[in-house]
Scaffold this active site. Structure first.
Site, short mmCIF file in Angstrom:
data_model
loop_
_atom_site.label_atom_id
_atom_site.label_comp_id
_atom_site.label_asym_id
_atom_site.label_seq_id
_atom_site.Cartn_x
_atom_site.Cartn_y
_atom_site.Cartn_z
N GLU A 150 -11.27 -13.94 -5.27
CA GLU A 150 -12.49 -12.97 -5.15
C GLU A 150 -13.23 -12.46 -6.41
O GLU A 150 -14.26 -12.44 -6.35
CB GLU A 150 -11.68 -11.43 -4.58
CG GLU A 150 -11.20 -11.58 -3.37
CD GLU A 150 -10.93 -10.28 -2.59
OE1 GLU A 150 -11.83 -9.69 -2.54
OE2 GLU A 150 -9.72 -10.10 -2.23
N HIS A 173 10.50 -30.22 -2.58
CA HIS A 173 11.09 -30.92 -1.59
C HIS A 173 9.61 -31.40 -0.71
O HIS A 173 9.78 -31.99 0.36
CB HIS A 173 11.52 -29.92 -0.57
CG HIS A 173 12.87 -29.80 -1.21
ND1 HIS A 173 14.09 -30.41 -1.01
CD2 HIS A 173 13.41 -28.93 -1.79
CE1 HIS A 173 15.05 -29.99 -1.72
NE2 HIS A 173 14.65 -28.93 -2.44
N LYS A 227 -17.48 -11.11 8.31
CA LYS A 227 -17.39 -9.89 9.05
C LYS A 227 -18.70 -9.89 9.76
O LYS A 227 -18.36 -9.22 11.07
CB LYS A 227 -17.11 -8.70 8.02
CG LYS A 227 -15.77 -8.59 7.42
CD LYS A 227 -15.89 -7.34 6.73
CE LYS A 227 -14.26 -7.24 6.03
NZ LYS A 227 -14.18 -5.98 5.27
#
Length: 360
Positions: free
Chosen positions: A240, A256, A350
């Site tokens: 951000e 792993h 948005k």
């Protein structure tokens, strides 16, 4: 203009039009203000013995809950869930406590969780600066921890983190965190003199790290545990504030799977800066794994840096790393020539989401 020609010395003027530098500098003051606010208006909980606590929130509102759960992950007597979604898990029910956290009060997902908690009969409290969440809480008679308005949610982290930890104290699940917060605020003020914009780059570890990492993809490695949540905070701040993609992972899990991604050294690996976040409570096993992972990444061409937490209490040490990361992301934003406050991408997303929702 090359990065070496870009100054990290104030004043930043039009390079920081939203004043993010001042907001990061004010983090220790935010701790004091949040302590005073929660002293004056402590939590009033609708249930004193919940089977679990589920905190619903997104982005800057969720990370305070994540840091709180990480802080006491080895001490909390019951589950502490952070729900970043529209719906609660099935285990959240009438015997639970829901914490509805939305800085703006208008976060779509958190408002959906509020409706879900109401439908399920889940006892609830809220934390917000206003908006629809405040109105819904008032209509239901919910206790609300009010947050200050007028700043980006990510810059208000400590305004939310302090009351979140005091909620744990109010439940009796941990000691009152206020003394540790006072220690943290004092240490953060001392660190501000070393890391803040006023400290010259030659003596400023955050500015130097930003300069070293500029132009690289930042990978954040830590041990599984409290510092893992700090790495998430760093990643989000790089996203951000600095407008950068970033990555975080923790040992032992990354040994792993992810480590195989380093196996073939190439241009991608040489373009990565690995920042290893360490704490004195890292286990011997995790310390060895981080050592070997850092050595391997360096051998495959990455630039590797390490940072250790500072402070006595665990909370103060986590806060020290959070503060450093906020400065780091600020300085990377300045080096990249981007406005640290601007979130055009989120705003545009948005808008597109609202348009598509109306069509469906």
């Amino acid at each position: 203009m090359s990065a070496h020609a870009i100054s990290l010395e104030p004043p930043f003027g039009p390079r920081d039009p939203g004043g993010m530098a001042a907001l990061v500098d004010a983090l220790p003051d935010h701790v004091d203000q949040a302590l005073a606010r929660t002293d004056a208006a402590p939590w009033r909980l609708p249930v004193t013995d919940p089977d679990l606590v589920a905190v619903g929130g997104m982005g800057g509102s969720a990370i305070a809950a994540e840091l709180t759960g990480a802080l006491w992950r080895d001490a909390l007597p019951r589950p502490w869930l952070v729900v970043r979604d529209y719906r609660w898990p099935a285990c959240v029910g009438p015997a639970s406590l829901a914490v509805l956290s939305s800085n703006s009060g208008n976060t779509e997902e958190t408002l959906s969780l509020e409706a879900g908690a109401r439908e399920r009969g889940v006892p609830s409290v809220a934390m917000t600066s206003g908006g629809e969440m405040s109105a819904r809480a008032a209509a239901r008679g919910l206790h609300v921890q009010m947050l200050p308005s007028g700043m980006p949610p990510r810059a208000a982290l400590f305004h939310a983190w302090v009351p979140m930890t005091r909620l744990v104290g109010a439940l009796g699940w941990a000691p009152d965190p206020a003394p540790a917060w006072r220690e943290a605020a004092s240490a953060m003020r001392e660190a501000r003199a070393r890391l803040g914009p006023a400290a010259p780059e030659a003596a400023n570890a955050a500015k130097r790290l930003a300069r070293d990492c500029h132009g690289r993809l930042v990978f954040l490695y830590s041990a599984t545990g409290p510092v893992e949540a700090v790495a998430v905070r760093w990643r989000q701040q790089l996203n951000e504030n600095a407008k950068l993609l970033a990555h975080s992972a923790a040992v032992p899990e990354l040994n792993h799977n992810e480590i195989v991604g380093w196996q073939v050294a190439g241009a991608l690996q040489r373009g990565i800066a690995v920042v290893v976040l360490r704490d004195r409570e890292d286990s011997a096993e995790a310390t060895l794994r981080l050592n070997l992972t850092a050595e391997y990444a360096a051998r495959q061409g990455a630039a590797v840096h390490e940072l250790r937490s500072n402070g006595e209490s665990r909370l103060a040490r986590l806060a020290s790393l959070v503060q450093f990361g906020d400065y780091f992301s600020l300085y990377l934003a300045l080096l990249g020539g981007v406005d640290p406050v601007d979130i055009t991408s989120i705003d545009e997303f948005k808008k597109r989401l609202a348009e598509q929702s109306r069509l469906h």
